[in-house]
Motif scaffolding. Structure first.
Motif, PDB file in Angstrom:
ATOM      1  N   ALA A 106      12.071   9.186  -5.878  1.00  0.00           N
ATOM      2  CA  ALA A 106      12.044   9.167  -4.416  1.00  0.00           C
ATOM      3  C   ALA A 106      11.542  10.510  -3.891  1.00  0.00           C
ATOM      4  O   ALA A 106      11.713  11.538  -4.554  1.00  0.00           O
ATOM      5  N   PRO A 107      10.894  10.488  -2.691  1.00  0.00           N
ATOM      6  CA  PRO A 107      10.819   9.431  -1.686  1.00  0.00           C
ATOM      7  C   PRO A 107      10.028   8.194  -2.128  1.00  0.00           C
ATOM      8  O   PRO A 107       9.259   8.231  -3.070  1.00  0.00           O
ATOM      9  N   LEU A 158       7.676   0.446   5.375  1.00  0.00           N
ATOM     10  CA  LEU A 158       8.953   0.347   4.674  1.00  0.00           C
ATOM     11  C   LEU A 158       9.257   1.681   4.004  1.00  0.00           C
ATOM     12  O   LEU A 158       8.411   2.227   3.286  1.00  0.00           O
ATOM     13  N   PHE A 159      10.463   2.205   4.248  1.00  0.00           N
ATOM     14  CA  PHE A 159      10.897   3.424   3.561  1.00  0.00           C
ATOM     15  C   PHE A 159      12.403   3.411   3.429  1.00  0.00           C
ATOM     16  O   PHE A 159      13.096   2.598   4.052  1.00  0.00           O
ATOM     17  N   GLU A 160      12.925   4.293   2.582  1.00  0.00           N
ATOM     18  CA  GLU A 160      14.364   4.353   2.351  1.00  0.00           C
ATOM     19  C   GLU A 160      14.926   5.673   2.840  1.00  0.00           C
ATOM     20  O   GLU A 160      14.222   6.685   2.883  1.00  0.00           O
ATOM     21  N   ILE A 161      16.211   5.654   3.214  1.00  0.00           N
ATOM     22  CA  ILE A 161      16.915   6.851   3.642  1.00  0.00           C
ATOM     23  C   ILE A 161      18.285   6.881   2.963  1.00  0.00           C
ATOM     24  O   ILE A 161      18.785   5.860   2.477  1.00  0.00           O
ATOM     25  N   TRP A 162      18.877   8.054   2.923  1.00  0.00           N
ATOM     26  CA  TRP A 162      20.265   8.153   2.476  1.00  0.00           C
ATOM     27  C   TRP A 162      21.169   7.419   3.472  1.00  0.00           C
ATOM     28  O   TRP A 162      20.922   7.444   4.684  1.00  0.00           O
ATOM     29  N   ARG A 163      22.216   6.815   2.969  1.00  0.00           N
ATOM     30  CA  ARG A 163      23.236   6.282   3.874  1.00  0.00           C
ATOM     31  C   ARG A 163      23.894   7.441   4.628  1.00  0.00           C
ATOM     32  O   ARG A 163      24.184   8.485   4.037  1.00  0.00           O
ATOM     33  N   ALA A 216       0.881  -1.174   0.000  1.00  0.00           N
ATOM     34  CA  ALA A 216       0.000   0.000   0.000  1.00  0.00           C
ATOM     35  C   ALA A 216       0.913   1.217   0.000  1.00  0.00           C
ATOM     36  O   ALA A 216       1.523   1.554   1.025  1.00  0.00           O
ATOM     37  N   TRP A 217       1.035   1.861  -1.135  1.00  0.00           N
ATOM     38  CA  TRP A 217       2.031   2.909  -1.318  1.00  0.00           C
ATOM     39  C   TRP A 217       1.620   4.200  -0.623  1.00  0.00           C
ATOM     40  O   TRP A 217       0.468   4.641  -0.722  1.00  0.00           O
ATOM     41  N   LEU A 218       2.571   4.806   0.064  1.00  0.00           N
ATOM     42  CA  LEU A 218       2.403   6.129   0.673  1.00  0.00           C
ATOM     43  C   LEU A 218       3.093   7.182  -0.194  1.00  0.00           C
ATOM     44  O   LEU A 218       2.509   8.197  -0.540  1.00  0.00           O
ATOM     45  N   TRP A 219       4.371   6.927  -0.472  1.00  0.00           N
ATOM     46  CA  TRP A 219       5.135   7.699  -1.458  1.00  0.00           C
ATOM     47  C   TRP A 219       5.496   6.737  -2.583  1.00  0.00           C
ATOM     48  O   TRP A 219       6.014   5.643  -2.335  1.00  0.00           O
ATOM     49  N   LYS A 220       5.274   7.141  -3.825  1.00  0.00           N
ATOM     50  CA  LYS A 220       5.673   6.307  -4.960  1.00  0.00           C
ATOM     51  C   LYS A 220       6.120   7.217  -6.101  1.00  0.00           C
ATOM     52  O   LYS A 220       5.437   8.196  -6.419  1.00  0.00           O
ATOM     53  N   ASP A 221       7.289   6.872  -6.655  1.00  0.00           N
ATOM     54  CA  ASP A 221       7.850   7.656  -7.771  1.00  0.00           C
ATOM     55  C   ASP A 221       8.025   9.124  -7.400  1.00  0.00           C
ATOM     56  O   ASP A 221       7.855  10.023  -8.229  1.00  0.00           O
ATOM     57  N   GLY A 222       8.327   9.371  -6.130  1.00  0.00           N
ATOM     58  CA  GLY A 222       8.646  10.730  -5.700  1.00  0.00           C
ATOM     59  C   GLY A 222       7.465  11.603  -5.351  1.00  0.00           C
ATOM     60  O   GLY A 222       7.643  12.793  -5.063  1.00  0.00           O
ATOM     61  N   VAL A 223       6.248  11.054  -5.347  1.00  0.00           N
ATOM     62  CA  VAL A 223       5.075  11.847  -4.980  1.00  0.00           C
ATOM     63  C   VAL A 223       4.226  11.045  -3.981  1.00  0.00           C
ATOM     64  O   VAL A 223       4.270   9.810  -3.950  1.00  0.00           O
ATOM     65  N   VAL A 224       3.438  11.760  -3.181  1.00  0.00           N
ATOM     66  CA  VAL A 224       2.524  11.097  -2.254  1.00  0.00           C
ATOM     67  C   VAL A 224       1.431  10.415  -3.062  1.00  0.00           C
ATOM     68  O   VAL A 224       0.839  11.017  -3.968  1.00  0.00           O
ATOM     69  N   ALA A 225       1.178   9.140  -2.777  1.00  0.00           N
ATOM     70  CA  ALA A 225       0.160   8.385  -3.501  1.00  0.00           C
ATOM     71  C   ALA A 225      -1.205   9.043  -3.314  1.00  0.00           C
ATOM     72  O   ALA A 225      -1.528   9.570  -2.238  1.00  0.00           O
ATOM     73  N   ALA A 232       8.443  12.373   7.604  1.00  0.00           N
ATOM     74  CA  ALA A 232       9.141  13.641   7.345  1.00  0.00           C
ATOM     75  C   ALA A 232      10.365  13.812   8.240  1.00  0.00           C
ATOM     76  O   ALA A 232      11.252  14.618   7.929  1.00  0.00           O
ATOM     77  N   HIS A 233      10.436  13.068   9.347  1.00  0.00           N
ATOM     78  CA  HIS A 233      11.608  13.161  10.228  1.00  0.00           C
ATOM     79  C   HIS A 233      12.835  12.463   9.620  1.00  0.00           C
ATOM     80  O   HIS A 233      13.967  12.758  10.011  1.00  0.00           O
ATOM     81  N   ALA A 234      12.620  11.523   8.718  1.00  0.00           N
ATOM     82  CA  ALA A 234      13.708  10.702   8.185  1.00  0.00           C
ATOM     83  C   ALA A 234      14.381  11.395   6.996  1.00  0.00           C
ATOM     84  O   ALA A 234      13.728  12.113   6.239  1.00  0.00           O
ATOM     85  N   PRO A 235      15.680  11.171   6.813  1.00  0.00           N
ATOM     86  CA  PRO A 235      16.408  11.770   5.690  1.00  0.00           C
ATOM     87  C   PRO A 235      16.165  10.996   4.396  1.00  0.00           C
ATOM     88  O   PRO A 235      17.047  10.323   3.856  1.00  0.00           O
ATOM     89  N   GLN A 236      14.942  11.097   3.886  1.00  0.00           N
ATOM     90  CA  GLN A 236      14.596  10.377   2.671  1.00  0.00           C
ATOM     91  C   GLN A 236      15.214  11.047   1.445  1.00  0.00           C
ATOM     92  O   GLN A 236      15.248  12.276   1.355  1.00  0.00           O
TER      93      GLN A 236
END
Length: 349
Positions: free
Chosen positions: A244-245, A320-325, A209-218, A233-237
């Protein structure tokens, strides 16, 4: 064929005369003259083995097996020799492991008493554990630490996301109850691309269930899951137009196994916030296996081989989300974002 017959006849003659020096010289010349001469490599391995030099024999057996792997056609006459090579290497690896661990135990060192890194090195040296390294399928960024899992305590933004666990879980449960059609198969095929070779293709067993997909909010998610989006929004996405995000609720049905695979990039880390975790669920990244604990982020590098499973009796769901290393600085992040954006525009009209 004439050249091969010459060195082979000469080597056999030296062997009959028990002239080890001559036999060694003949085989060495043949190997140096033709790096693809599997027969000479196997013959040298057999000679070293007869002489009791097992380490040298092993090195030539490995050379022969490696050469055979790269060869387009291996003559059937060489197959028995290659099989002997495999059997010899398997046996000597077991013997080596027994010798090594025995010597270390006498010195008071074993995989239980050594430091975690030394213990892991010993397991790999003894052949008990494969070597896992970053192997992203699309883009490799050099110079990054080879760490499958990251400690959540090292990230200052983590407490803010974890503090929202109850609110995020509540939004997920409402979504499941009232908007279950938001979940679609995670693994899908593009209309203009070959379908991925994945047993979960188009199956709801791994749902997203996508929240952010292809860089925009679903579409609609800002109204359905506002607190989840606020926590993210707290995470360094990464912010990369069209890419992305990226964030979703990831659901595995009972019995589902995500097969071992590698992620596309090693410039990011994947974060899982556990929300619904039955017994029997797990995640392996490289050689390390972890279980999820409610409300505690699991942060890992998905460019390592990894897999996940649900052997429980009910669905497993995580955010599930991604962040910069963290070891990529702001300037490099900006350059990488431009690189990825440029990659995505290739082939556009």
């Amino acid at each position: 064929m004439t050249g091969q017959t010459t060195w082979l006849d000469q080597a056999r003659d030296a062997h009959r005369r028990d002239d080890v020096a001559a036999e060694t010289a003949i085989l060495d010349t043949a190997i140096r003259a033709d790096r693809g001469n599997i027969a000479a490599q196997l013959a040298m391995a057999e000679l070293k083995r007869r002489l009791g030099d097992e380490r040298a024999a092993g090195s030539f057996y490995r050379l022969a097996l490696g050469t055979a792997t790269q060869a387009q056609n291996v003559p059937p006459a060489l197959h028995p020799g290659l099989q002997r090579a495999e059997q010899f290497l398997a046996a000597t690896e077991r013997t080596f492991a027994d010798h090594l661990l025995g010597q270390l135990r006498e010195a008071g060192i074993d995989t239980r008493s050594a430091s975690p890194r030394v213990a892991e090195a010993l397991r790999m040296l003894a052949g008990e554990q494969p070597l896992y390294l970053q192997q992203p399928s699309m883009f490799y960024f050099p110079g990054l630490a080879q760490r499958p899992f990251f400690d959540r305590a090292d990230f200052e933004w983590v407490p803010a996301v974890e503090a929202a666990t109850d609110a995020i879980r509540a939004e997920l449960l409402v979504l499941i109850d009232q908007s279950a059609d938001r979940f679609a198969p995670y693994v899908t095929a593009s209309a203009d691309r070959p379908p991925p070779n994945n047993p979960l293709l188009d199956k709801p067993d791994w749902g997203a269930a996508w929240l952010w997909k292809d860089g925009v909010v679903a579409e609609g998610m800002a109204d359905l899951c506002p607190q989840t989006l606020a926590a993210l929004a707290h995470a360094p996405q990464p912010v990369i137009p069209g890419r992305a995000p990226l964030a979703l609720f990831s659901r595995l049905t009972p019995g589902t196994h995500i097969q071992p695979h590698h992620g596309m990039l090693n410039t990011r880390l994947i974060c899982h916030l556990p929300l619904v975790i039955p017994d029997g669920c797990g995640l392996r990244v490289g050689a390390k296996t972890r279980e999820w604990h409610m409300g505690e982020l699991t942060i890992f590098d998905d460019s390592f081989e990894h897999e996940a499973w649900n052997r429980g009796a009910s669905d497993r769901s995580v955010l599930l989300f991604e962040i910069w290393r963290p070891d990529i600085d702001a300037d490099e992040r900006g350059q990488l974002a431009r690189i990825f954006a440029a990659i995505d525009t290739y082939g556009e009209a």
